[in-house]
Scaffold this motif. Structure first.
Motif, PDB file in Angstrom:
ATOM      1  N   LEU A  10      60.184  54.794  -0.932  1.00 53.07           N
ATOM      2  CA  LEU A  10      59.364  54.148   0.094  1.00 53.07           C
ATOM      3  C   LEU A  10      57.995  53.773  -0.470  1.00 53.07           C
ATOM      4  O   LEU A  10      57.506  52.665  -0.245  1.00 53.07           O
ATOM      5  CB  LEU A  10      59.222  55.064   1.307  1.00 53.07           C
ATOM      6  N   ASN A  11      57.366  54.677  -1.217  1.00 51.34           N
ATOM      7  CA  ASN A  11      56.076  54.378  -1.851  1.00 51.34           C
ATOM      8  C   ASN A  11      56.182  53.158  -2.758  1.00 51.34           C
ATOM      9  O   ASN A  11      55.343  52.256  -2.707  1.00 51.34           O
ATOM     10  CB  ASN A  11      55.593  55.569  -2.686  1.00 51.34           C
ATOM     11  N   LEU A  13      49.799  56.549   6.540  1.00 55.85           N
ATOM     12  CA  LEU A  13      51.103  57.216   6.618  1.00 55.85           C
ATOM     13  C   LEU A  13      51.064  58.565   5.927  1.00 55.85           C
ATOM     14  O   LEU A  13      50.449  58.704   4.871  1.00 55.85           O
ATOM     15  CB  LEU A  13      52.178  56.381   5.919  1.00 55.85           C
ATOM     16  N   HIS A  14      51.751  59.513   6.510  1.00 51.71           N
ATOM     17  CA  HIS A  14      52.051  60.777   5.836  1.00 51.71           C
ATOM     18  C   HIS A  14      53.574  60.918   5.874  1.00 51.71           C
ATOM     19  O   HIS A  14      54.163  61.027   6.951  1.00 51.71           O
ATOM     20  CB  HIS A  14      51.385  61.969   6.506  1.00 51.71           C
ATOM     21  N   ILE A  15      54.190  60.897   4.704  1.00 49.41           N
ATOM     22  CA  ILE A  15      55.641  60.848   4.608  1.00 49.41           C
ATOM     23  C   ILE A  15      56.181  62.222   4.246  1.00 49.41           C
ATOM     24  O   ILE A  15      55.770  62.819   3.265  1.00 49.41           O
ATOM     25  CB  ILE A  15      56.077  59.821   3.531  1.00 49.41           C
ATOM     26  N   SER A  16      57.090  62.717   5.073  1.00 53.99           N
ATOM     27  CA  SER A  16      57.805  63.954   4.747  1.00 53.99           C
ATOM     28  C   SER A  16      59.292  63.629   4.699  1.00 53.99           C
ATOM     29  O   SER A  16      59.701  62.500   4.954  1.00 53.99           O
ATOM     30  CB  SER A  16      57.497  65.054   5.755  1.00 53.99           C
ATOM     31  N   PRO A  35      58.844  46.508   9.473  1.00 57.63           N
ATOM     32  CA  PRO A  35      59.757  45.661   8.687  1.00 57.63           C
ATOM     33  C   PRO A  35      60.212  46.333   7.382  1.00 57.63           C
ATOM     34  O   PRO A  35      61.358  46.180   6.973  1.00 57.63           O
ATOM     35  CB  PRO A  35      58.932  44.404   8.400  1.00 57.63           C
ATOM     36  N   ILE A  36      59.327  47.080   6.747  1.00 56.14           N
ATOM     37  CA  ILE A  36      59.684  47.783   5.509  1.00 56.14           C
ATOM     38  C   ILE A  36      60.657  48.913   5.801  1.00 56.14           C
ATOM     39  O   ILE A  36      61.653  49.093   5.093  1.00 56.14           O
ATOM     40  CB  ILE A  36      58.420  48.325   4.807  1.00 56.14           C
ATOM     41  N   ASN A  58      52.406  61.879  -1.045  1.00 59.88           N
ATOM     42  CA  ASN A  58      53.136  61.693   0.218  1.00 59.88           C
ATOM     43  C   ASN A  58      52.304  61.024   1.308  1.00 59.88           C
ATOM     44  O   ASN A  58      52.604  61.165   2.478  1.00 59.88           O
ATOM     45  CB  ASN A  58      53.695  63.009   0.734  1.00 59.88           C
ATOM     46  N   SER A  59      51.256  60.331   0.928  1.00 59.21           N
ATOM     47  CA  SER A  59      50.469  59.593   1.919  1.00 59.21           C
ATOM     48  C   SER A  59      50.134  58.213   1.373  1.00 59.21           C
ATOM     49  O   SER A  59      49.993  58.020   0.176  1.00 59.21           O
ATOM     50  CB  SER A  59      49.199  60.350   2.293  1.00 59.21           C
ATOM     51  N   ILE A  60      50.018  57.267   2.289  1.00 60.82           N
ATOM     52  CA  ILE A  60      49.715  55.885   1.934  1.00 60.82           C
ATOM     53  C   ILE A  60      48.805  55.312   3.008  1.00 60.82           C
ATOM     54  O   ILE A  60      48.984  55.583   4.190  1.00 60.82           O
ATOM     55  CB  ILE A  60      51.009  55.031   1.871  1.00 60.82           C
ATOM     56  N   GLU A  61      47.839  54.515   2.588  1.00 61.00           N
ATOM     57  CA  GLU A  61      47.008  53.757   3.511  1.00 61.00           C
ATOM     58  C   GLU A  61      47.196  52.281   3.188  1.00 61.00           C
ATOM     59  O   GLU A  61      47.172  51.895   2.027  1.00 61.00           O
ATOM     60  CB  GLU A  61      45.535  54.125   3.355  1.00 61.00           C
TER      61      GLU A  61
END
Length: 163
Positions: free
Chosen positions: A67-68, A99-102, A122-123, A86-89
């Protein structure tokens, strides 16, 4: 754009997204209130083994690395993307999402849900066909992606919920 500022701190709306296995998405597409109550109960009492097992049974795993990579490649030149553990801005024009992805869910913050509809949904639809989103403060919830062939499971209910 609605931004709430209290004592110099910007408060963003907080949401969670869950990848639901397709067979459960079909059963609960028109009964999203049951799925919502179950997910809420899971977060309030995830020490309960039955509820924990059911949560693991109905949800899929997000590949955080994949995902990243996909987010960075899709927004390469069109937006500013900050990546952490595990985070994206993502910032594009006046739209912002954090986002914080687990493994089993994505928690995100944004000014308005339209920011997520433009920058994130959409992603995510490229990764999984049935995603359930809920507002962590309000009783707002629903499906991001439509699910087809739902009539087969309209009379089945297997999730346990005491709410």
């Amino acid at each position: 754009m609605r931004i709430i500022i209290i004592k110099g701190v910007i408060l963003l709306n907080t949401y969670s997204i869950y990848p639901i296995k397709i067979e459960f998405a079909r059963r609960y597409y028109y009964r999203s209130d049951i799925l919502y109550r179950f997910l809420k109960q899971y977060h309030e009492n995830n020490k309960n083994q039955l509820i924990n097992d059911q949560f693991n049974e109905i949800t899929c795993v997000f590949s955080t690395k994949e995902l990243n990579t996909k987010i960075k490649s899709l927004y390469n030149k069109n937006a500013m993307v900050k990546d952490g553990n595990n985070s994206i801005e993502i910032v594009q024009d006046k739209h912002y999402i954090s986002l914080h992805i687990s493994e089993k869910q994505i928690n995100f913050r944004c000014n308005m849900l339209q920011d997520a509809e433009m920058l994130l949904f959409p992603i995510l639809q490229l990764f999984h066909p049935s995603l359930f989103v809920l507002d962590n403060k309000l009783n707002n919830y629903g499906w991001i992606s439509p699910v087809t062939k739902l009539k087969d499971h309209l009379n089945e209910q297997i999730l346990y919920s005491t709410l």
